[in-house]
Design an enzyme around this catalytic site. Structure first.
Site, PDB file in Angstrom:
ATOM      1  N   LEU A 284       0.829  -1.195   0.000  1.00  0.00           N
ATOM      2  CA  LEU A 284       0.000   0.000   0.000  1.00  0.00           C
ATOM      3  C   LEU A 284       0.868   1.250   0.000  1.00  0.00           C
ATOM      4  O   LEU A 284       2.038   1.211   0.408  1.00  0.00           O
ATOM      5  CB  LEU A 284      -0.915  -0.001   1.225  1.00  0.00           C
ATOM      6  CG  LEU A 284      -1.755  -1.266   1.404  1.00  0.00           C
ATOM      7  CD1 LEU A 284      -2.610  -1.153   2.643  1.00  0.00           C
ATOM      8  CD2 LEU A 284      -2.611  -1.537   0.176  1.00  0.00           C
ATOM      9  N   TRP A 286       1.727   4.358   1.806  1.00  0.00           N
ATOM     10  CA  TRP A 286       1.536   4.693   3.215  1.00  0.00           C
ATOM     11  C   TRP A 286       1.434   6.204   3.426  1.00  0.00           C
ATOM     12  O   TRP A 286       2.282   6.843   4.037  1.00  0.00           O
ATOM     13  CB  TRP A 286       2.671   4.096   4.048  1.00  0.00           C
ATOM     14  CG  TRP A 286       2.621   2.585   4.084  1.00  0.00           C
ATOM     15  CD1 TRP A 286       1.879   1.756   3.311  1.00  0.00           C
ATOM     16  CD2 TRP A 286       3.364   1.737   4.961  1.00  0.00           C
ATOM     17  NE1 TRP A 286       2.103   0.446   3.647  1.00  0.00           N
ATOM     18  CE2 TRP A 286       3.011   0.408   4.649  1.00  0.00           C
ATOM     19  CE3 TRP A 286       4.293   1.972   5.970  1.00  0.00           C
ATOM     20  CZ2 TRP A 286       3.562  -0.691   5.315  1.00  0.00           C
ATOM     21  CZ3 TRP A 286       4.851   0.889   6.641  1.00  0.00           C
ATOM     22  CH2 TRP A 286       4.479  -0.423   6.319  1.00  0.00           C
ATOM     23  N   ASP A 389      -2.890  -1.685  11.222  1.00  0.00           N
ATOM     24  CA  ASP A 389      -1.791  -2.633  11.017  1.00  0.00           C
ATOM     25  C   ASP A 389      -0.527  -2.216  11.773  1.00  0.00           C
ATOM     26  O   ASP A 389      -0.406  -1.085  12.245  1.00  0.00           O
ATOM     27  CB  ASP A 389      -1.494  -2.720   9.525  1.00  0.00           C
ATOM     28  CG  ASP A 389      -0.828  -4.025   9.115  1.00  0.00           C
ATOM     29  OD1 ASP A 389      -0.593  -4.877   9.998  1.00  0.00           O
ATOM     30  OD2 ASP A 389      -0.567  -4.203   7.914  1.00  0.00           O
ATOM     31  N   GLU A 392       4.640  -3.075  15.622  1.00  0.00           N
ATOM     32  CA  GLU A 392       5.723  -3.881  16.196  1.00  0.00           C
ATOM     33  C   GLU A 392       7.113  -3.333  15.903  1.00  0.00           C
ATOM     34  O   GLU A 392       8.107  -3.873  16.388  1.00  0.00           O
ATOM     35  CB  GLU A 392       5.678  -5.317  15.629  1.00  0.00           C
ATOM     36  CG  GLU A 392       4.338  -5.979  15.679  1.00  0.00           C
ATOM     37  CD  GLU A 392       3.506  -5.748  14.420  1.00  0.00           C
ATOM     38  OE1 GLU A 392       2.572  -6.531  14.196  1.00  0.00           O
ATOM     39  OE2 GLU A 392       3.790  -4.786  13.664  1.00  0.00           O
ATOM     40  N   ASP A 456      -0.305 -12.493   9.459  1.00  0.00           N
ATOM     41  CA  ASP A 456      -0.024 -12.784   8.049  1.00  0.00           C
ATOM     42  C   ASP A 456       0.363 -14.243   7.833  1.00  0.00           C
ATOM     43  O   ASP A 456       1.503 -14.554   7.470  1.00  0.00           O
ATOM     44  CB  ASP A 456       1.100 -11.877   7.547  1.00  0.00           C
ATOM     45  CG  ASP A 456       0.727 -10.405   7.608  1.00  0.00           C
ATOM     46  OD1 ASP A 456      -0.467 -10.104   7.768  1.00  0.00           O
ATOM     47  OD2 ASP A 456       1.632  -9.565   7.500  1.00  0.00           O
TER      48      ASP A 456
END
Length: 666
Positions: A284, A286, A389, A392, A456
């Protein structure tokens, strides 16, 4: 004595609610300390963390008073344990010692669960689990060629313990739970049957202790502790969310699903902000603003869908690409994490494009992203949900606005990200209606994130990264206060020739229908993989199982009510209702969907039957054949289109369950 320190001839025990929590002996001290010397390497969310500790001290002596124990080494105080209510604090007394190892007492044959969202193992016994949010890896099995290839490419292969959502909480079959409040790197190590070792990279930390008479009360206590999610809205549980990333063409493709008879509750277009082609696949763009060329007239299209009872969902994450418009605004307003050696923005390589990391330790940044992006760009044009999303990737060498150590803040980052999303939803009065879903988490994310998704998974049946891991993920996360979980129907990661099969797509539909939310995904390489509208056969399959999902909505609403009242997750390990049966403690390939429904998805390629455990003392009835089965273990036929799913004939929802066969036959 039920709670407190109990002196013994050769040491002491710490009891809580009549259970031994710590057991200190000269030969096996309850606390060990050392001075750490860590090295940390990160490549695109994959971390290599190593430690070379020195100066280890194993105190052999002790001195007790009413609420504390001082541990002595050669007569010198080295550590102190203090119990205050259900709070156990451990503190190193020697300067520089910043590694604490606590050995929690273990009984023979005791089973341990927890660790947040675990993908490979529900029961933690026999293994160590680092608590560090990261990419989970591709393959996650060091014996496979896929994992070896991914390890060679940026440490991206992962292992059984890698997870987006760790949490330093464990539960035991003595119906005792221990939660470590530390946000720093820690390890839950259950490899020694004599004790459960918790390693914490801090000079002091506090543990919370919980006890109950059975598993349901214990899980409920943890749910109340960490914060219960709002009930899922009717639209989210009343049909499937179709995931398409095909620009405006997505609306036309959606009509094929509807024409095929699918029960559709939402259209999810993660490419609403544009796309970027990379060697990994279709990524995508961003920059979280709608792409007016790719999606012209989007607010009007969203309103038209909603008039038909179909919501529109999008995508966002807490990073901004350097070639986007929002990046410049965020940089000028000081919203990014900085380099330690300069005032330059710290950039992270996300795989052929660089991004700034939003500094959510700043109130101004949290407010800006919640209002400017999630509010004005998304909620205000009618978007009803999104994939929130990542979370992390916070590097350990950034400079943060609040001055905190990024090694301490890294695990907290997903919680801050969840808080920003929840803040935006609340600002528009949409809590309980708009739904964002996350894969990343840590202790406390439960209070903000209404829905998890399992991340995922590879598009296959592999043991550590395939379809079956989403069951383990839901069950483990549910034990620590996450009521609702789901997965990418069809899987996501397709690399090195690993592509979807028709069988995988069919089996994933069967699994996804028996989760609170059913949502498809085109994956990272949509052009190389089958999609649910690639053939009439797959489209009919998705439509059938979406109708099953919609048919179960009244029961799922009941499960939402139970989550609110009791803190129980929708998808439950068998032992949660049959805690006296130790044979169920490690079962992770089937689950109770509430108390009245048992689901045993087929998660092995080529399987046309599977072994199913039916617990308790009362019979179970097959949802699709109507056949009654006695409690026990059975080899149950499971052709494609007929996954083993059973209900209790005396359930108040028995007529609803009995109607599933008719729904599939429509």
């Amino acid at each position: 004595m039920k709670t407190g320190f109990k002196a013994l001839e050769d040491g002491f025990d710490l009891l809580f609610a009549g259970r031994v929590v710590l057991s200190h002996r000269k030969s096996c001290p309850a606390v060990v300390m050392a001075i750490g010397n860590a090295t940390v390497e990160m490549v695109r969310g994959n971390f290599r963390i190593e430690d070379a500790p020195h100066g280890e001290v194993q105190p052999e002596g002790w001195d007790l008073d009413e609420i504390s124990a001082t541990l002595l080494h050669q007569g010198v105080p080295t550590a102190r344990l203090t119990l205050d209510g259900n709070l156990l604090t451990a503190q190193a007394l020697l300067p520089g010692h910043d590694r604490l190892h606590l050995r929690f007492h273990a009984e023979p044959e005791e089973t341990v669960w927890g660790g947040g969202e675990q993908m490979s193992y529900l029961a933690l016994n026999g293994r160590a689990f680092p608590m560090w949010t990261s990419e989970p890896g591709v393959g996650r099995d060091k014996s496979t060629e896929l994992t070896r290839r991914m390890d060679a490419d940026g440490m991206a292969g992962g292992d059984y313990w890698n997870t987006n959502y760790p949490q330093p909480t464990f539960l035991t079959s003595r119906w005792l739970a221990v939660h470590c409040r530390a946000e720093a790197y820690s390890v839950i190590d259950c490899s020694d049957p004599a004790f459960h070792r918790v390693e914490v990279w801090a000079p002091a930390t506090t543990f919370e202790l919980y006890a109950a008479d059975g598993p349901q009360d214990l899980v409920g206590q943890l749910a109340r502790r960490f914060g219960q999610q709002p009930p899922l809205p009717d639209w989210a549980i009343g049909g499937a969310i179709v995931g398409l990333k095909d620009g405006a063409q997505s609306f036309e493709r959606l009509e094929r699903f509807i024409k095929a008879g699918a029960a559709v509750s939402g259209l999810w277009c993660e490419d609403w902000a544009g796309i970027r082609e990379t060697s990994f696949g279709r990524r995508l763009f961003w920059d979280w603003r709608r792409d007016r060329q790719r999606y012209p007239d989007l607010p009007e299209r969203i309103a038209a869908l909603q008039a038909r009872g179909i919501r529109f969902l999008a995508y966002a994450n807490p990073y901004l690409a350097v070639d986007g418009i929002l990046y410049d605004e965020a940089r000028e307003q000081g919203h990014f994490c900085l380099r330690q050696d300069s005032d330059e923005v710290y950039l992270v390589d996300f795989g052929e494009f660089d991004c700034g990391v939003l500094d959510f330790t700043r109130e101004e940044t949290r407010a800006w992203f919640a209002e400017k992006v999630l509010g004005r760009e998304m909620l205000d044009i009618g978007i009803s949900g999104w994939m929130a999303d990542f979370g992390e990737y916070l590097p350990t060498d950034v400079r943060l606005a609040d001055g905190s150590d990024p090694m301490e803040t890294h695990n907290r980052w997903p919680v801050l990200w969840a808080e920003v999303n929840a803040r935006a939803v609340a600002s528009r009065g949409k809590t309980g209606d708009a739904v964002f879903f996350m894969r990343a988490g840590f202790s406390g994310v439960q209070a903000h994130c209404p829905l998890l998704w399992a991340g995922d998974q590879s598009v296959d049946f592999t043991r550590h990264d395939g379809i079956g891991t989403v069951i383990t993920a839901a069950l483990s996360a549910g034990l620590v206060g996450n009521a609702y979980s789901h997965s990418d129907c069809g899987g996501y990661t397709s690399l090195h020739g690993n592509v979807r099969t028709v069988e995988l797509m069919q089996r994933w539909c069967e699994l996804a229908a028996f989760a609170p939310v059913m949502r498809s995904h085109e994956g990272n390489r949509p052009d190389d993989n089958l999609q649910y509208d690639s053939s009439a056969e797959l489209l009919a399959c998705f439509a059938r199982w979406s109708r099953v999902h919609a048919h179960l909505a009244p029961y799922v609403r009941h499960l939402c009510d139970e989550a609110q009242a009791l803190g129980l997750p929708a998808q439950r390990p068998l032992f949660l209702h049959y805690g006296e049966d130790t044979a169920l403690f490690a079962v992770q390939d089937q689950y109770l969907y509430g108390e009245d429904l048992l689901v045993a998805p087929v998660i092995e390629a080529g399987a046309r039957a599977r072994q199913v455990i039916l617990p308790g003392t009362r019979p179970w009835r097959h949802c699709l054949t109507g056949e009654d089965y006695a409690p026990g273990t059975h080899e149950v036929p499971a052709p494609i289109g007929q996954p083993p799913a059973f209900y209790r004939p005396d359930s108040a929802f028995a007529p609803l369950f009995a109607g599933l066969a008719g729904v599939l036959g429509e």
